[in-house]
Design a protein around this motif. Structure first.
Motif: not given
Length: 251
Positions: A113-115, A143-145, A244-248
């Motif tokens: 959750e950096g942005a 790739i983001f969470t 959290e979820m991991l999105v690709i």
């Protein structure tokens, strides 16, 4: 007026380094490089890079990395760490809602959750996704969470059912079922010893929302998984117990 996330990351770089959620860097980078088949030709953009923990680890492994963060103190810390490690990362102070990169990177990452999804409106969060997509080359990967809306949705509804409430509200539960926003007070001591109490406002997303947003940005392949600290895996199915979820996503 500063938003809570701007105030949070002012004079917090040293304390941030010791937070529990920053301790999974090696395993997370292991997953990232596996996702790009260890191809050292990949140019990588780290949006919301913080103190540069993922960017620096990727650079140590031979990747060309650019890191962007809204916080000048975080970027200064990242530059200091890169210098001490004798590696080169292009760290920039920048707003994820207003990036100029276009068709430049093979991979964009936004982790922890950096942005996204910290912005105060859904439109601002979407601008971040738009800029991430714009920064990618036509065969690029994102790739983001992000915060998993299934978690508070399930637990909020369960609490409602367990307590037989009739109005659907609870003073102890700040999660808003209409907006999927959670408002809470967060206490911390910054690097200068000052105690701060921040009024946080975070947006949770359900998988169908993320899928729709990414499809609207022309991503064709979208995979969503459980996000486990330091142990990202395509084998972990997302559940209502995952925070959290991991999105690709790929074009």
């Amino acid at each position: 007026m500063e938003q809570w996330y701007e105030e949070l990351f002012t004079d917090y770089a040293d304390k941030y380094e010791n937070e529990t959620f920053t301790q999974g860097t090696i395993g997370e980078v292991d997953f990232i490089v596996k996702e790009i088949n260890n191809d050292k030709n990949f140019k990588i953009l780290d949006i919301g890079c913080g103190t540069g923990r993922h960017a620096i680890e990727l650079a140590k492994r031979g990747y060309n990395v650019t890191g962007v963060d809204l916080s000048e103190s975080m970027i200064n810390k990242a530059r200091e760490k890169a210098k001490n490690a004798q590696i080169n990362v292009d760290f920039k102070v920048g707003d994820a809602r207003n990036l100029s990169f276009e068709n430049k990177f093979d991979l964009v990452i936004m982790l922890c959750e950096g942005a996204f999804p910290l912005m105060e409106t859904d439109e601002m969060n979407f601008e971040i996704l738009k800029n991430a997509a714009k920064a990618l080359k036509k065969n690029g990967k994102l790739i983001f969470t992000t915060l998993n809306g299934l978690y508070p949705l399930y637990h909020s509804v369960k609490e409602f059912m367990d307590t037989n409430m009739v109005d659907g509200t609870s003073s102890d539960n700040s999660f808003d079922l209409m907006t999927f926003r959670d408002k809470s007070n967060f206490e911390l001591e910054d690097d200068n010893g000052n105690l701060k109490v921040l009024e946080c406002n975070e947006r949770y997303y359900v998988p169908s929302e993320i899928t729709w947003l990414l499809k609207s940005l022309n991503f064709r392949k979208i995979d969503i998984y459980s996000c486990k600290l330091g142990n990202f895996s395509r084998n972990d199915i997302l559940t209502t117990e995952d925070y959290e979820m991991l999105v690709i996503a790929e074009f």
